[in-house]
Design a protein around this motif. Structure first.
Motif, PDB file in Angstrom:
ATOM      1  N   THR A   1     -20.795  -0.616  25.703  1.00  0.00           N
ATOM      2  CA  THR A   1     -20.121   0.158  24.663  1.00  0.00           C
ATOM      3  C   THR A   1     -19.745  -0.731  23.487  1.00  0.00           C
ATOM      4  O   THR A   1     -20.041  -0.394  22.333  1.00  0.00           O
ATOM      5  N   GLU A   2     -19.121  -1.848  23.764  1.00  0.00           N
ATOM      6  CA  GLU A   2     -18.691  -2.756  22.703  1.00  0.00           C
ATOM      7  C   GLU A   2     -19.886  -3.249  21.881  1.00  0.00           C
ATOM      8  O   GLU A   2     -19.848  -3.243  20.647  1.00  0.00           O
ATOM      9  N   ARG A   3     -20.926  -3.638  22.565  1.00  0.00           N
ATOM     10  CA  ARG A   3     -22.123  -4.138  21.875  1.00  0.00           C
ATOM     11  C   ARG A   3     -22.745  -3.063  20.988  1.00  0.00           C
ATOM     12  O   ARG A   3     -23.126  -3.320  19.845  1.00  0.00           O
ATOM     13  N   THR A   4     -22.816  -1.839  21.489  1.00  0.00           N
ATOM     14  CA  THR A   4     -23.434  -0.755  20.725  1.00  0.00           C
ATOM     15  C   THR A   4     -22.573  -0.358  19.536  1.00  0.00           C
ATOM     16  O   THR A   4     -23.081  -0.144  18.437  1.00  0.00           O
ATOM     17  N   VAL A   5     -21.267  -0.268  19.734  1.00  0.00           N
ATOM     18  CA  VAL A   5     -20.364   0.060  18.628  1.00  0.00           C
ATOM     19  C   VAL A   5     -20.434  -1.038  17.565  1.00  0.00           C
ATOM     20  O   VAL A   5     -20.544  -0.749  16.369  1.00  0.00           O
ATOM     21  N   GLN A   6     -20.373  -2.299  17.997  1.00  0.00           N
ATOM     22  CA  GLN A   6     -20.376  -3.415  17.059  1.00  0.00           C
ATOM     23  C   GLN A   6     -21.701  -3.569  16.311  1.00  0.00           C
ATOM     24  O   GLN A   6     -21.727  -4.127  15.214  1.00  0.00           O
ATOM     25  N   SER A   7     -22.790  -3.067  16.879  1.00  0.00           N
ATOM     26  CA  SER A   7     -24.098  -3.206  16.223  1.00  0.00           C
ATOM     27  C   SER A   7     -24.146  -2.465  14.886  1.00  0.00           C
ATOM     28  O   SER A   7     -24.925  -2.827  14.011  1.00  0.00           O
ATOM     29  N   GLY A   8     -23.343  -1.417  14.755  1.00  0.00           N
ATOM     30  CA  GLY A   8     -23.336  -0.630  13.527  1.00  0.00           C
ATOM     31  C   GLY A   8     -24.552   0.267  13.370  1.00  0.00           C
ATOM     32  O   GLY A   8     -24.718   0.916  12.334  1.00  0.00           O
ATOM     33  N   GLU A   9     -25.385   0.340  14.402  1.00  0.00           N
ATOM     34  CA  GLU A   9     -26.584   1.177  14.338  1.00  0.00           C
ATOM     35  C   GLU A   9     -26.231   2.666  14.273  1.00  0.00           C
ATOM     36  O   GLU A   9     -26.973   3.459  13.695  1.00  0.00           O
ATOM     37  N   TYR A  10     -25.106   3.033  14.865  1.00  0.00           N
ATOM     38  CA  TYR A  10     -24.662   4.423  14.912  1.00  0.00           C
ATOM     39  C   TYR A  10     -23.205   4.496  14.473  1.00  0.00           C
ATOM     40  O   TYR A  10     -22.465   3.521  14.602  1.00  0.00           O
ATOM     41  N   PRO A  11     -22.767   5.680  14.035  1.00  0.00           N
ATOM     42  CA  PRO A  11     -21.328   5.857  13.804  1.00  0.00           C
ATOM     43  C   PRO A  11     -20.590   5.615  15.132  1.00  0.00           C
ATOM     44  O   PRO A  11     -21.165   5.823  16.206  1.00  0.00           O
ATOM     45  N   PRO A  12     -19.334   5.190  15.091  1.00  0.00           N
ATOM     46  CA  PRO A  12     -18.630   4.785  16.321  1.00  0.00           C
ATOM     47  C   PRO A  12     -18.641   5.810  17.458  1.00  0.00           C
ATOM     48  O   PRO A  12     -18.897   5.440  18.606  1.00  0.00           O
ATOM     49  N   TYR A  13     -18.383   7.074  17.169  1.00  0.00           N
ATOM     50  CA  TYR A  13     -18.354   8.061  18.254  1.00  0.00           C
ATOM     51  C   TYR A  13     -19.732   8.218  18.875  1.00  0.00           C
ATOM     52  O   TYR A  13     -19.880   8.243  20.098  1.00  0.00           O
ATOM     53  N   LYS A  14     -20.749   8.282  18.060  1.00  0.00           N
ATOM     54  CA  LYS A  14     -22.111   8.400  18.580  1.00  0.00           C
ATOM     55  C   LYS A  14     -22.496   7.137  19.346  1.00  0.00           C
ATOM     56  O   LYS A  14     -23.179   7.213  20.373  1.00  0.00           O
ATOM     57  N   ALA A  15     -22.057   5.990  18.882  1.00  0.00           N
ATOM     58  CA  ALA A  15     -22.376   4.726  19.555  1.00  0.00           C
ATOM     59  C   ALA A  15     -21.866   4.729  20.995  1.00  0.00           C
ATOM     60  O   ALA A  15     -22.534   4.217  21.900  1.00  0.00           O
ATOM     61  N   ILE A  16     -20.701   5.323  21.224  1.00  0.00           N
ATOM     62  CA  ILE A  16     -20.148   5.403  22.577  1.00  0.00           C
ATOM     63  C   ILE A  16     -21.085   6.210  23.474  1.00  0.00           C
ATOM     64  O   ILE A  16     -21.396   5.807  24.597  1.00  0.00           O
ATOM     65  N   GLY A  17     -21.561   7.347  22.977  1.00  0.00           N
ATOM     66  CA  GLY A  17     -22.491   8.171  23.749  1.00  0.00           C
ATOM     67  C   GLY A  17     -23.827   7.476  23.972  1.00  0.00           C
ATOM     68  O   GLY A  17     -24.401   7.532  25.069  1.00  0.00           O
ATOM     69  N   MET A  18     -24.333   6.818  22.945  1.00  0.00           N
ATOM     70  CA  MET A  18     -25.607   6.115  23.079  1.00  0.00           C
ATOM     71  C   MET A  18     -25.488   4.974  24.095  1.00  0.00           C
ATOM     72  O   MET A  18     -26.405   4.739  24.887  1.00  0.00           O
ATOM     73  N   ALA A  19     -24.364   4.271  24.092  1.00  0.00           N
ATOM     74  CA  ALA A  19     -24.154   3.195  25.064  1.00  0.00           C
ATOM     75  C   ALA A  19     -24.133   3.749  26.483  1.00  0.00           C
ATOM     76  O   ALA A  19     -24.714   3.161  27.403  1.00  0.00           O
ATOM     77  N   TYR A  20     -23.493   4.885  26.665  1.00  0.00           N
ATOM     78  CA  TYR A  20     -23.408   5.530  27.974  1.00  0.00           C
ATOM     79  C   TYR A  20     -24.810   5.865  28.485  1.00  0.00           C
ATOM     80  O   TYR A  20     -25.156   5.572  29.632  1.00  0.00           O
ATOM     81  N   VAL A  21     -25.634   6.436  27.610  1.00  0.00           N
ATOM     82  CA  VAL A  21     -26.994   6.811  27.988  1.00  0.00           C
ATOM     83  C   VAL A  21     -27.843   5.570  28.273  1.00  0.00           C
ATOM     84  O   VAL A  21     -28.587   5.528  29.256  1.00  0.00           O
ATOM     85  N   GLU A  22     -27.732   4.554  27.435  1.00  0.00           N
ATOM     86  CA  GLU A  22     -28.523   3.337  27.657  1.00  0.00           C
ATOM     87  C   GLU A  22     -28.087   2.610  28.925  1.00  0.00           C
ATOM     88  O   GLU A  22     -28.904   2.029  29.634  1.00  0.00           O
ATOM     89  N   PHE A  23     -26.795   2.645  29.233  1.00  0.00           N
ATOM     90  CA  PHE A  23     -26.314   2.072  30.485  1.00  0.00           C
ATOM     91  C   PHE A  23     -26.971   2.796  31.658  1.00  0.00           C
ATOM     92  O   PHE A  23     -27.436   2.157  32.609  1.00  0.00           O
TER      93      PHE A  23
END
Length: 192
Positions: free
Chosen positions: A70-92
């Motif tokens: 989650t931290e890595r995905t949010v910090q990457s800036g590739e997605y807005p923060p809320y979406k980054a949380i969901g994307m991290a969950y799916v990638e995990f």
């Protein structure tokens, strides 16, 4: 002076996590961990009071791994923060299938589970800022979005469906936009 222990709690937990990653939580036994370490089960029970305590250590490590995603995905800036949380969950779920199953697909019927809205405060703050919804509606918005994202993650973790990252991103956005229109538009809840 007694001999220095050959293994530490960290060594044992590392071996246990590696075993779970490879074969799932069902494979976690003292003998299997000992075999990975090349020893008898005795050192395990010299450092852990029980297998339940070792299981808790594995769960804590899995939670830390998810937090890193989650931290890595949010910090990457590739997605807005809320979406980054969901994307991290799916990638995990895609990359750490067994750890995902351990955290989010295990039988919880014998566990004490309590809702912790305080832990969701940062997420709810983002939703409120982006939508203007009050706290209760932001919570409902998040639950509906999370159920959708969890469904995608579960399909990936169980190899039921394999969809690429770009499609996942697109459908998460679609769900978010639909929920936003629903909550802000004040629909009556009927299925059209």
């Amino acid at each position: 002076m007694p001999p220095k222990p050959k293994f530490t709690k960290k060594n044992i937990a590392d071996a246990a996590v590696a075993l779970v990653r490879q074969s799932g939580m069902e494979a976690l036994t003292a003998r299997a961990v000992a075999a990975r370490l090349g020893c008898s089960p005795k050192p395990i029970f010299g450092l852990y009071e029980s297998m339940a305590q070792l299981r808790e250590a594995v769960i804590a490590r899995a939670q830390a791994c998810m937090a890193e995603y989650t931290e890595r995905t949010v910090q990457s800036g590739e997605y807005p923060p809320y979406k980054a949380i969901g994307m991290a969950y799916v990638e995990f779920a895609r990359e750490e299938k067994e750890l995902f199953r351990l955290l989010y697909m295990r039988d919880r019927s014998r566990e004490e589970t309590a809702e912790n809205r305080e832990a969701l405060a940062p997420v709810l703050d983002i939703i409120q800022k982006n939508t203007g919804l009050d706290r209760e509606k932001a919570y409902l918005f998040h639950i509906e979005q999370w159920v959708f994202v969890h469904g995608i993650a579960t399909m990936l973790a169980t190899s039921y469906l394999d969809i690429d990252k770009e499609t996942v991103s697109s459908v998460i956005t679609d769900c978010y936009q639909g929920l936003r229109a629903y909550f802000i538009g004040g629909k009556d809840g009927a299925c059209d």
